[in-house]
Scaffold this motif. Structure first.
Motif, PDB file in Angstrom:
ATOM      1  N   UNK A  99      56.659  49.133   5.992  1.00  0.00           N
ATOM      2  CA  UNK A  99      55.534  48.789   6.789  1.00  0.00           C
ATOM      3  C   UNK A  99      57.516  48.883   8.313  1.00  0.00           C
ATOM      4  N   UNK A 100      57.804  49.679   8.854  1.00  0.00           N
ATOM      5  CA  UNK A 100      59.169  49.636  10.384  1.00  0.00           C
ATOM      6  C   UNK A 100      58.681  48.851  10.933  1.00  0.00           C
ATOM      7  N   UNK A 101      59.872  48.179  11.548  1.00  0.00           N
ATOM      8  CA  UNK A 101      59.316  47.622  12.952  1.00  0.00           C
ATOM      9  C   UNK A 101      60.753  47.813  13.343  1.00  0.00           C
ATOM     10  N   UNK A 102      60.324  49.230  14.440  1.00  0.00           N
ATOM     11  CA  UNK A 102      61.485  49.491  14.440  1.00  0.00           C
ATOM     12  C   UNK A 102      61.458  50.027  16.251  1.00  0.00           C
ATOM     13  N   UNK A 103      62.324  50.616  17.303  1.00  0.00           N
ATOM     14  CA  UNK A 103      61.980  51.390  17.991  1.00  0.00           C
ATOM     15  C   UNK A 103      62.229  50.446  19.362  1.00  0.00           C
ATOM     16  N   UNK A 104      62.411  50.866  20.136  1.00  0.00           N
ATOM     17  CA  UNK A 104      62.372  50.137  22.071  1.00  0.00           C
ATOM     18  C   UNK A 104      62.319  51.507  22.435  1.00  0.00           C
ATOM     19  N   UNK A 105      62.491  50.788  23.725  1.00  0.00           N
ATOM     20  CA  UNK A 105      62.131  52.479  25.343  1.00  0.00           C
ATOM     21  C   UNK A 105      64.127  52.408  25.043  1.00  0.00           C
ATOM     22  N   UNK A 157      60.716  46.891   6.884  1.00  0.00           N
ATOM     23  CA  UNK A 157      62.341  47.646   7.561  1.00  0.00           C
ATOM     24  C   UNK A 157      62.223  46.902   8.739  1.00  0.00           C
ATOM     25  N   UNK A 158      62.789  45.677   9.570  1.00  0.00           N
ATOM     26  CA  UNK A 158      63.202  45.606  10.408  1.00  0.00           C
ATOM     27  C   UNK A 158      64.274  45.254  11.819  1.00  0.00           C
ATOM     28  N   UNK A 159      63.911  45.581  12.562  1.00  0.00           N
ATOM     29  CA  UNK A 159      65.138  45.418  13.358  1.00  0.00           C
ATOM     30  C   UNK A 159      65.911  46.544  13.650  1.00  0.00           C
ATOM     31  N   UNK A 160      66.141  47.986  13.139  1.00  0.00           N
ATOM     32  CA  UNK A 160      66.657  48.829  14.157  1.00  0.00           C
ATOM     33  C   UNK A 160      65.577  49.020  15.226  1.00  0.00           C
ATOM     34  N   UNK A 161      66.601  48.668  16.304  1.00  0.00           N
ATOM     35  CA  UNK A 161      66.565  49.393  17.979  1.00  0.00           C
ATOM     36  C   UNK A 161      65.747  48.854  18.553  1.00  0.00           C
ATOM     37  N   UNK A 162      65.498  47.562  17.877  1.00  0.00           N
ATOM     38  CA  UNK A 162      64.512  46.763  19.179  1.00  0.00           C
ATOM     39  C   UNK A 162      64.542  45.624  19.795  1.00  0.00           C
TER      40      UNK A 162
END
Length: 533
Positions: free
Chosen positions: A247-253, A324-329
């Protein structure tokens, strides 16, 4: 392979002499021959100049000069920064043998010595064999004069440790060379991986002196990257896509590429499925480029997560083996609320904590209450986590990595040239692989995807960090060779696409770290040629 301090290296040499029937003289002869071989491999256009000091490092230099002349046919010149009669026994014996050859030896007190120091030409290959390991202060006397004459010579080859650099801490002690190549003798020294030593030894390789395999391993600090093929995960015949879910928790506008890089790397490293969770505005790149990944749109505001995301992601969390949490959030309050809620409380899966999640941990002084996690800070993030400066982190990378692992009770990858993997137990692994090709946006997201995939495939956090870091470095090394040792020009997304190629090469035994690729000499493995000793 062990990484040693100067004191530990002396213990290794004493152990070899006492129990392995490998004398100090044999090790010195082997070192000198191997150094001569490496210098010959550079194909010098002018006679090599060997700068030798009064100790054992100087003895290795004198032996190298002998073999460059007798075995490889070079016109060699030696600048001896000491009275020949005051050399240590090894050096005195090497000097007397060399004096019987045609090699020109310049010694202090003569006009020719002064003239040679005044005329060190830019095209000459110059070997720094002045002090080596164990130096604790600025160079003095004749050695200092030689260092002043050397200046910033561009073709300096260092024998073991640059003069003017502390071999244990990497601290600059005084005037020092700008090495073109560093030949580390026997075992890698700590200065290669911490402090300013990293800057002055960015191109190094190990020179074997015949230390037995059982002595090479077993240290508290170890170099990893070779022989990892047997540790790579394999799929059983009964595997299916839900056998290893990330599970990837990543990304934002603002950072829509982060989620795509994590997902791509995790899938190519062997994950059966990657669920990309995040704000809808941050998952566009996944939708268009990683069509195999299911999307989980989480509550957001202005393109970043809100605190409600922690509850909304729970149905997907239950399916995952690793998160995975954090990249680009992003660094908004809402993203911080989501990170805080998700990281509190233990669960039965492993986590990779990267990027903006590390920012929120530092900003809110959060604990990481997880059964197993791998935190992946670079020096700036590490400084925030430890409430210190980047300069402090870089001056003692071993200490900083160990402190973070102890503080949070988790495995830490302190990223950078030769990333350091620290375990809460105190064990430290240094990644042998990597080049400046990794110094580009998005490569950290690729690392997070690789490590997350390995965790989902049941590797322990420490193994996943060490193997993932090594593969990440191999991606850079292989591409650097393919591009003619280029240090830029490859995108993070292109590196991720080549993960299966690296894994295939590793399984076939076709890769080893660049710094451990020793030339194979036609030299007796038991030490040296008795007729020339």
């Amino acid at each position: 392979m062990r990484i040693v301090t100067s004191a530990e290296m002396r213990e290794v040499e004493s152990l070899c002499a006492a129990t392995k029937k490998l004398s100090e003289e044999q090790m010195a002869e082997t070192a000198g021959y191997r150094v001569a071989l490496e210098v010959d491999h550079l194909d010098p256009q002018f006679p090599p100049v060997i700068l030798c000091g009064p100790g054992n490092n100087g003895a290795d230099g004198l032996i190298a000069a002998f073999y460059l002349s007798s075995e490889f046919g070079h016109d060699v010149e030696v600048v001896l920064a000491a009275d020949p009669e005051k050399l240590r026994p090894l050096g005195k014996k090497a000097y007397r043998r060399l004096a019987e050859t045609d090699v020109r030896i310049f010694t202090p007190g003569s006009k020719s010595y002064d003239r040679r120091l005044d005329h060190l030409y830019s095209g000459e290959v110059i070997v720094d064999a002045l002090l080596g390991a164990g130096q604790k202060g600025p160079a003095r006397g004749e050695v200092a004069m030689v260092m002043d004459a050397l200046g910033g010579h561009e073709m300096t080859v260092v024998l073991d440790v640059p003069t003017g650099i502390d071999s244990d801490t990497g601290e600059v002690l005084g005037s020092h060379p700008q090495p073109f190549l560093t030949l580390c003798v026997g075992l890698p020294k700590r200065y290669l991986f911490t402090g300013e030593g990293r800057r002055y030894a960015d191109n190094w390789k190990l020179v074997s002196i015949g230390i037995p395999d059982d002595v090479l391993v077993g240290g508290k600090h170890n170099l990893v990257g070779s022989d990892i093929d047997s540790l790579l995960p394999t799929r059983s015949a009964l595997s299916h896509k839900r056998s290893s879910v990330v599970l990837s928790i990543a990304g934002s506008l603002q950072y829509p590429g982060a989620a795509a890089l994590v997902a791509s790397a995790a899938l190519r490293m062997g994950a059966g499925m990657v669920v990309a969770a995040g704000p809808e505005e941050g998952l566009g790149a996944v939708r268009s480029r990683i069509i195999e990944a299911p999307l989980a749109f989480l509550p957001s505001m202005d393109g970043e997560l809100t605190g409600d995301a922690a509850l909304a992601v729970e149905p997907w969390m239950s399916q995952a083996h690793a998160v995975v949490i954090g990249p680009g959030i992003g660094r908004s309050k809402g993203a911080g609320d989501a990170v805080q809620a998700l990281l509190q409380g233990d669960d039965d899966r492993n986590w990779v904590i990267d990027g903006d999640a590390l920012f929120h941990i530092a900003d809110r002084d959060l604990r990481v209450d997880k059964r197993g996690a791998v935190m992946t800070p670079h020096s700036g993030e590490a400084a925030r986590l430890l409430c210190t400066s980047v300069e402090s982190v870089d001056s003692d990378r071993f200490g900083a990595a160990a402190e973070m692992a102890k503080k949070f009770g988790q495995v830490v990858i302190l990223k950078g040239f030769h990333s350091i993997v620290a375990d809460p137990s105190g064990a430290l692994d240094v990644i042998a692989t990597g080049t400046p090709l990794l110094a580009t946006a998005g490569t950290g997201d690729v690392l997070s995807g690789i490590v997350g995939s390995l965790l989902a495939q049941k590797l322990s956090p420490r193994s996943a960090a060490a193997i993932g870091g090594s593969i990440h470095g191999y991606l850079a090394e292989v591409n650097s060779v393919r591009l003619g040792k280029q240090t830029y020009g490859v995108l993070a997304s292109e590196l991720a696409e080549e993960i299966p190629v690296i894994v295939t090469l590793l399984r076939g035994g076709d890769l080893s770290p660049k710094c451990l690729q020793d030339l194979t000499p036609s030299f007796e493995e038991d030490g040296f040629d008795e007729e020339n000793s």
